[in-house]
Scaffold this active site. Structure first.
Site: not given
Ligand SMILES: NC(=O)c1ccc[n+]([C@@H]2O[C@H](COP(=O)([O-])OP(=O)(O)OC[C@H]3O[C@@H](n4cnc5c(N)ncnc54)[C@H](O)[C@@H]3O)[C@@H](O)[C@H]2O)c1
Ligand SMILES: N[C@@H](CCC=O)C(=O)O
Length: 523
Positions: A291, A325
């Site tokens: 995600e 996100c």
């Molecule tokens: N699509 C969704 O449902 C959803 C929901 C929430 C957040 N997000 C996305 O998440 C991002 C924000 O969150 P963030 O800043 O924590 O993201 P991030 O990718 O920086 O980190 C996410 C996780 O990955 C880990 N990580 C980092 N490098 C890694 C590696 N090399 N190997 C394994 N794990 C590693 C981090 O420690 C953290 O736990 C945004 O891009 C947002 O859009 C998506």
């Molecule tokens: N599920 C949340 C978004 C999660 C991502 O950051 C929403 O629908 O707003």
């Protein structure tokens, strides 16, 4: 079969009522007194482990305040966690769906009782205001309740229909995969963290969970609740640590059966790549559920109700400072109403109160220094690519407090291919784009590599129907904000570079964590 009432999402707390505001503030005082400075250690096979280093959480709205800490797992801890999780799997996989579901239901009941405590800790650790924190804890409860009930579909033999064949008994068995690794982000530190572990364990897998570095305390609190609910040792190994260290080790490891990742596009793509590589001794192809980020757009056309449309834009763009996100990071307005709509949008956003989560400000500080620096760099890019209509400054302080504060910012007159219109910023910054007409607006909306959420504010039925067919997103909303999906109501997950469309909180989500065996007995 468990006897429980049908699933219904939690109601949200109404913070227009003074007594609810008062209750939240009491919870903040209690959490300050009882949780501030707490340390949540690594937990492997039910045993707390002291680690050499620790990860410290600070309040983003007042960076002089240390909220607490978690352990910082080492590579040896990760190795031990994997071994222990495979051992625990042998027993956990034999539990019935009912028995596993009861652990989730009991945890949901405890979290309901501790709802405001969890909210208050989140306010301090990541800076959510009252409603944002409450909606999230409600979502965490919903995930537990929903997946517990969904698991019942797979109890026993024959959950999926097979065609009758004379002389034989045929059927499908759903089996867990084994040991999974969950790597979660800081922006939904309760709900996403819980959802990503509850779904795999309820169908019989065991998990190693690595929360994000900035939000380990909330994750630790959720683990405490699961343990209180009766989760057996080793079923969930709590491994706070650095992503590039233990995260990398686990996602690469030959004995990791599957990975469920929520986070940024770049880290997700990297994990996808390393997970695909075969390691010595590896006897399965790792399953990867992703995600990722978004560059989500709301289209407003000339038929839209301006009040509905502007409200949708303000809520979608600036809820939790745009750190979702799903956040509306692009506002696309058709030319004939552009000046009017954008004028109202700027005026409404200009009235948003900026401050701390504790004082329940509409816009608070972004989560950490890295995020502050990244958003600041986009403010500069925005100034050169377009016109700053509001804000534009990363102040780093507010009301006498030093924190990661960025002014709510709106950049207009942007080209659809500009960096501001293509790249995820993840902060209180909205890029506004002018479309010639409806067709052009839809073309712009579909012009990024992402495809998570999107929306249309319009009263033209034919256009809404066209958007249903052609707007390339996993979650599409009409005449409302584009954030805030509810478990079971709006299964959540994106297309294209936004992920594998696994649809968390949906009827097919548990299938991600199982394998099917077709069994035939000849009579
Ligand atoms: N699509 C969704 O449902 C959803 C929901 C929430 C957040 N997000 C996305 O998440 C991002 C924000 O969150 P963030 O800043 O924590 O993201 P991030 O990718 O920086 O980190 C996410 C996780 O990955 C880990 N990580 C980092 N490098 C890694 C590696 N090399 N190997 C394994 N794990 C590693 C981090 O420690 C953290 O736990 C945004 O891009 C947002 O859009 C998506
Ligand atoms: N599920 C949340 C978004 C999660 C991502 O950051 C929403 O629908 O707003």
């Amino acid at each position: 079969m468990l006897k429980i009432e049908p699933y219904r999402p939690q109601a949200f707390i109404d913070f227009t009522k003074a007594e609810n505001v008062q209750a939240y503030q009491t919870a903040l005082t209690k959490v300050r007194a009882e949780q501030l400075g707490r340390h949540f250690p690594v937990i492997i096979d039910g045993q707390e482990r002291q680690t050499e280093g620790k990860l410290v959480s600070t309040n983003p709205c007042d960076t002089s305040e240390v909220v607490g800490s978690t352990g910082k797992a080492s590579i040896q801890d990760a190795e031990d966690a994997l071994n222990g999780a495979w051992t625990a799997f042998e027993s956990w996989k034999t539990w019935t769906m009912d028995a596993r579901a009861r652990v989730l239901l009991k945890a949901a009941a405890i979290l309901k009782r501790r709802r405001l405590e969890a909210c208050a800790l989140m306010t301090l650790e990541v800076g959510k205001n009252y409603a944002e924190a409450d909606v999230e804890v409600a979502e965490g409860i919903d995930f537990l309740e929903y997946y517990a009930r969904e698991a019942m579909k797979y109890e026993g033999f024959g959950a999926a229909e097979t065609t009758w064949f004379d002389g034989e008994e045929n059927g499908l068995m759903y089996l867990p995969l084994g040991v999974g690794v969950s790597i979660s982000p800081w922006n939904f530190p309760c709900a996403i963290f819980l959802g990503m572990l509850a779904a795999p364990i309820v169908v019989g897998n065991t998990m190693i969970v690595k929360p994000a570095e900035d939000s380990g305390m909330i994750a630790g609190l959720m683990i405490e609740i699961l343990i209180e609910a009766g989760l057996p040792a080793g079923v969930v190994q709590f491994l706070p640590g650095v992503g590039e260290e233990v995260g990398e080790y686990l996602t690469t490891h030959a004995r990791t059966r599957f990975i469920t990742f929520t986070g940024s596009r770049n880290v997700g793509l990297h994990i996808n790549e390393v997970a695909a590589r075969h390691q010595k001794g590896q006897k399965f192809i790792k399953r990867v559920i992703m995600e990722l980020g978004g560059k989500d757009a709301l289209i407003i056309d000339e038929t839209a109700d301006p009040e509905v449309a502007v409200t949708a834009a303000v809520q979608g763009g600036f809820g939790f400072n745009g750190q979702k996100c799903s956040a509306m990071s692009r506002l696309i307005v058709v030319d004939s109403v552009y000046d009017d709509i954008v004028g109202q949008f700027v005026e409404r956003v200009g009235r948003l109160k900026v401050g701390t989560g504790e004082e329940n400000a509409a816009v608070t500080a972004v989560v950490n220094q890295e995020s502050f620096d990244k958003v600041s760099s986009y403010l500069e890019i925005g100034g050169s690519e377009g016109k700053v209509l509001l804000g534009g400054e990363a102040t780093g302080e507010q009301g006498g407090l030093t924190g990661h504060y960025v002014q709510p910012t709106i950049i207009g007159d942007l080209d659809a291919q500009s960096r501001m219109a293509q790249e995820e910023i993840f902060g209180p910054v909205v890029s506004v784009l002018r479309a010639r007409d409806w067709a052009h607006a839809l073309e712009i909306a579909n012009s990024t590599e992402y495809g998570l959420t999107g929306g249309v504010c319009s009263r033209d039925r034919a256009r809404l129907e066209q958007a249903r067919r052609e707007f390339e997103v996993g979650n599409l909303y009409f005449n409302r904000k584009i954030t805030g999906a509810i478990v079971g109501v709006q299964p959540f997950g994106g297309y294209n570079m936004s992920g594998t469309d696994s649809k968390a909180g949906g009827p097919e989500y548990l299938g991600n964590f199982m394998q099917l065996k077709a069994v035939t007995e000849r009579w």
